[in-house]
Design an enzyme around this catalytic site. Structure first.
Site, PDB file in Angstrom:
ATOM      1  CG  ASP A  25      -1.937   1.099   1.190  1.00  0.00           C
ATOM      2  OD1 ASP A  25      -3.044   0.840   0.702  1.00  0.00           O
ATOM      3  OD2 ASP A  25      -1.638   2.220   1.644  1.00  0.00           O
ATOM      4  CG  ASP A 121      -3.935   3.699  -2.557  1.00  0.00           C
ATOM      5  OD1 ASP A 121      -4.705   2.741  -2.778  1.00  0.00           O
ATOM      6  OD2 ASP A 121      -4.137   4.535  -1.653  1.00  0.00           O
ATOM      7  CD  GLU A 122      -5.701  -1.657  -1.439  1.00  0.00           C
ATOM      8  OE1 GLU A 122      -5.236  -2.346  -0.509  1.00  0.00           O
ATOM      9  OE2 GLU A 122      -6.870  -1.219  -1.437  1.00  0.00           O
TER      10      GLU A 122
END
Length: 215
Positions: A25, A121-122
């Site tokens: 993350d 974002d992950e």
């Protein structure tokens, strides 16, 4: 290149022990990109979204300095400014966030084709064979290498959780933040989970938490 079309970390792989599943993350991603673009924001409470002048809108992302005041994504900017009067609000630059994300996901895809991008974002990666064949069963050097490569390329910090399934890996990431690594071997899962709030489990919100407390 769209990695969302390559979901090779499946429910079957989630259940097999002896695997090394990574969840990565990007820390405070939108805010981190804004601070990277304007270094004068470093060391100050920063939020993406909302308008200071009109006090309208909501926070999309905020850095850890802002979070110390109780701010979080989804909070109305009016309330955020009451809690943190010195908060700096930036605009949203979605095309920039996407470009940075695409580059980082390309870096991750160089480690394995067993990758599932969960959001901008992950991502989840199955690095079992790499850890066993190249690192003697130790997953930490590979995690450190990924974090370093991402930071050198984009100056963005990341946190990584590692476990035998994706659920444990994601929870471990939360415990690793900010900018850390947390590995949970299969034989330590109960010890790892016992002190944590049930809110750490995906899909369990405030109402379910209160219901469980009453039982």
């Amino acid at each position: 290149m769209v990695f969302l079309q390559l979901p090779k970390v499946t429910k079957k792989t989630q259940q097999r022990e002896g695997q090394f599943l990574y969840h990565l993350d990007l820390d405070c991603f939108f805010a981190a990109v804004e601070i990277r673009e304007d270094p004068e924001l470093a060391g100050k409470p920063v939020a993406v979204g909302g308008n200071r002048e009109t006090r309208h809108g909501v926070i999309t992302s905020c850095n850890y300095i802002a979070r110390k005041f109780g701010l979080h994504a989804g909070m109305p900017i009016n309330k955020a400014l009451d809690l943190c009067p010195d908060l700096i609000c930036t605009g949203r630059h979605h095309s920039l966030y996407r470009d940075v994300s695409d580059n980082i996901m390309s870096i991750l895809s160089s480690y394995t084709d067993e990758i599932r991008v969960a959001s901008i974002d992950e991502a989840y990666l199955n690095l079992t064979s790499e850890v066993e064949n190249e690192y003697g069963g130790d997953p930490l050097p590979l995690a450190k290498q990924m974090k370093t490569e991402i930071y050198e390329a984009e100056q963005i910090n990341s946190s990584i959780g590692i476990g035998p399934n994706t659920t444990i890996a994601k929870i471990a990431t939360g415990e690793a933040k900010p900018d850390g690594i947390k590995f949970v071997p299969p034989d330590t899962i109960i010890e790892f989970l016992t002190p944590l709030s049930v809110r750490k489990m995906s899909g369990i919100g405030p109402k379910t938490t209160e219901s469980l407390k009453r039982r």
